[in-house]
Write a protein that holds these residues in place. Structure first.
Motif, PDB file in Angstrom:
ATOM      1  N   PHE A  75       1.080  -1.160  -0.150  1.00  0.00           N
ATOM      2  CA  PHE A  75       0.066  -0.048   0.137  1.00  0.00           C
ATOM      3  C   PHE A  75       0.808   0.997   0.252  1.00  0.00           C
ATOM      4  N   GLY A  76       0.674   2.149  -0.947  1.00  0.00           N
ATOM      5  CA  GLY A  76       1.393   3.364  -0.750  1.00  0.00           C
ATOM      6  C   GLY A  76       0.625   4.389  -1.802  1.00  0.00           C
ATOM      7  N   PHE A  77       1.343   5.417  -2.362  1.00  0.00           N
ATOM      8  CA  PHE A  77       0.933   6.447  -3.256  1.00  0.00           C
ATOM      9  C   PHE A  77       1.915   7.085  -4.240  1.00  0.00           C
ATOM     10  N   THR A  78       1.518   7.663  -5.209  1.00  0.00           N
ATOM     11  CA  THR A  78       2.503   7.981  -6.190  1.00  0.00           C
ATOM     12  C   THR A  78       3.254   9.361  -5.726  1.00  0.00           C
ATOM     13  N   HIS A  79       2.713  10.080  -4.913  1.00  0.00           N
ATOM     14  CA  HIS A  79       3.281  11.198  -4.550  1.00  0.00           C
ATOM     15  C   HIS A  79       4.264  11.053  -3.114  1.00  0.00           C
ATOM     16  N   CYS A  80       4.473   9.792  -3.002  1.00  0.00           N
ATOM     17  CA  CYS A  80       5.382   9.524  -1.916  1.00  0.00           C
ATOM     18  C   CYS A  80       6.616   9.669  -1.911  1.00  0.00           C
ATOM     19  N   PRO A  81       7.521  10.426  -1.093  1.00  0.00           N
ATOM     20  CA  PRO A  81       8.691  10.787  -1.359  1.00  0.00           C
ATOM     21  C   PRO A  81       9.892   9.913  -1.064  1.00  0.00           C
ATOM     22  N   GLU A  82       9.562   8.970  -0.379  1.00  0.00           N
ATOM     23  CA  GLU A  82      10.709   7.942  -0.121  1.00  0.00           C
ATOM     24  C   GLU A  82      10.272   6.457  -0.049  1.00  0.00           C
ATOM     25  N   VAL A  83       9.290   6.138   0.910  1.00  0.00           N
ATOM     26  CA  VAL A  83       9.100   4.698   1.415  1.00  0.00           C
ATOM     27  C   VAL A  83       8.540   4.144   0.039  1.00  0.00           C
ATOM     28  N   CYS A  84       7.559   4.609  -0.990  1.00  0.00           N
ATOM     29  CA  CYS A  84       7.098   3.798  -2.026  1.00  0.00           C
ATOM     30  C   CYS A  84       8.159   3.603  -3.091  1.00  0.00           C
ATOM     31  N   PRO A  85       8.835   4.639  -3.440  1.00  0.00           N
ATOM     32  CA  PRO A  85       9.643   4.406  -4.709  1.00  0.00           C
ATOM     33  C   PRO A  85      10.808   3.515  -4.101  1.00  0.00           C
ATOM     34  N   THR A  86      10.992   3.615  -2.903  1.00  0.00           N
ATOM     35  CA  THR A  86      12.269   2.603  -2.435  1.00  0.00           C
ATOM     36  C   THR A  86      11.940   1.229  -2.292  1.00  0.00           C
ATOM     37  N   THR A  87      10.534   1.059  -1.887  1.00  0.00           N
ATOM     38  CA  THR A  87       9.963  -0.144  -1.772  1.00  0.00           C
ATOM     39  C   THR A  87       9.671  -0.890  -3.235  1.00  0.00           C
ATOM     40  N   LEU A  88       9.310  -0.030  -4.012  1.00  0.00           N
ATOM     41  CA  LEU A  88       8.943  -0.470  -5.493  1.00  0.00           C
ATOM     42  C   LEU A  88      10.287  -0.693  -5.982  1.00  0.00           C
ATOM     43  N   PHE A  89      11.243  -0.018  -5.784  1.00  0.00           N
ATOM     44  CA  PHE A  89      12.613  -0.207  -6.359  1.00  0.00           C
ATOM     45  C   PHE A  89      13.149  -1.461  -6.046  1.00  0.00           C
ATOM     46  N   GLU A  90      13.075  -1.971  -4.741  1.00  0.00           N
ATOM     47  CA  GLU A  90      13.625  -2.982  -4.206  1.00  0.00           C
ATOM     48  C   GLU A  90      12.910  -4.344  -4.514  1.00  0.00           C
ATOM     49  N   ILE A  91      11.421  -4.201  -4.629  1.00  0.00           N
ATOM     50  CA  ILE A  91      10.713  -5.308  -5.408  1.00  0.00           C
ATOM     51  C   ILE A  91      11.017  -5.427  -6.604  1.00  0.00           C
TER      52      ILE A  91
END
Length: 205
Positions: A75-91
């Protein structure tokens, strides 16, 4: 008398062990030995109940759409500054390391910000990550229902420029029958996260 004392000690120890085991069962966790690590499984945590959302291609989907393969849910959102892009990059990196086995896995990125994250916005955002990741959006009511189904947290936080979203940062690991198996915590060691995914892919039942 000495023998009676030891019998009493043994009985007390048995009661203590039984109480501990009962508490562990009620809490719903146990540890499974892995190669060099221990994985915490949460058997009694029922997540992933029915939901209806829209994928980033504009198609209506439900929890039944994703049965048949193990699934990672974030769960996240496209305007997320750190957690979401980091997690999706790791996945994305983990999918690459899995090689052909990655095709046996599904990855869902569920927005907690449907006001801004339309299917088109999700599709644009996901171009930066592995193409197998599916973005899910919907109405606020639909997203709230999905959050409730996964017992996930999300809260709108006002900022000087509008708002941001506080949300659950872990990745849910669901088996092929849609049952919750484990979680990958934010910033968890990559080797440990990959091991959990492999255990999920190789699980039976």
């Amino acid at each position: 008398m000495q023998a009676l004392k030891w019998i009493r000690y043994g009985a007390w120890a048995a009661v203590a062990i039984l109480a501990f085991v009962s508490a562990a069962i009620l809490i719903g966790w146990w540890q499974v030995d892995g190669p060099g690590r221990k994985q915490i499984e949460v058997a009694a945590f029922a997540a992933g109940s029915p939901f209806t959302l829209v994928n980033h291609k504009g198609e209506t989907v439900t929890e039944a759409t994703y049965l048949g393969k193990p699934t990672l849910v974030f769960f996240g959102f496209t305007h997320c500054p750190e957690v979401c892009p980091t997690t999706l990059f790791e996945i994305s990196n983990q999918l690459g390391k899995l090689g052909p086995d990655a095709d046996r896995l599904q990855v869902l990125f569920v927005t907690v910000d449907p006001e801004r994250d339309t299917p088109a916005q999700m599709a644009l955002y996901l171009q930066s990550f592995d193409s197998r990741i599916v973005g899910l959006s919907g109405t606020q009511a639909q997203v709230d229902a999905a959050l409730s189904a996964y017992k996930a947290y999300a809260k709108r936080i006002p900022t000087d420029n509008g708002y941001t979203m506080d949300h659950t940062a872990s990745v849910y690991l669901m088996d092929a029958k849609g049952r919750f198996k484990s979680m990958i915590d934010y910033h968890e060691d990559d080797a440990a996260a990959l091991e959990k995914i492999r255990l999920l892919l190789n699980a039976r039942g």
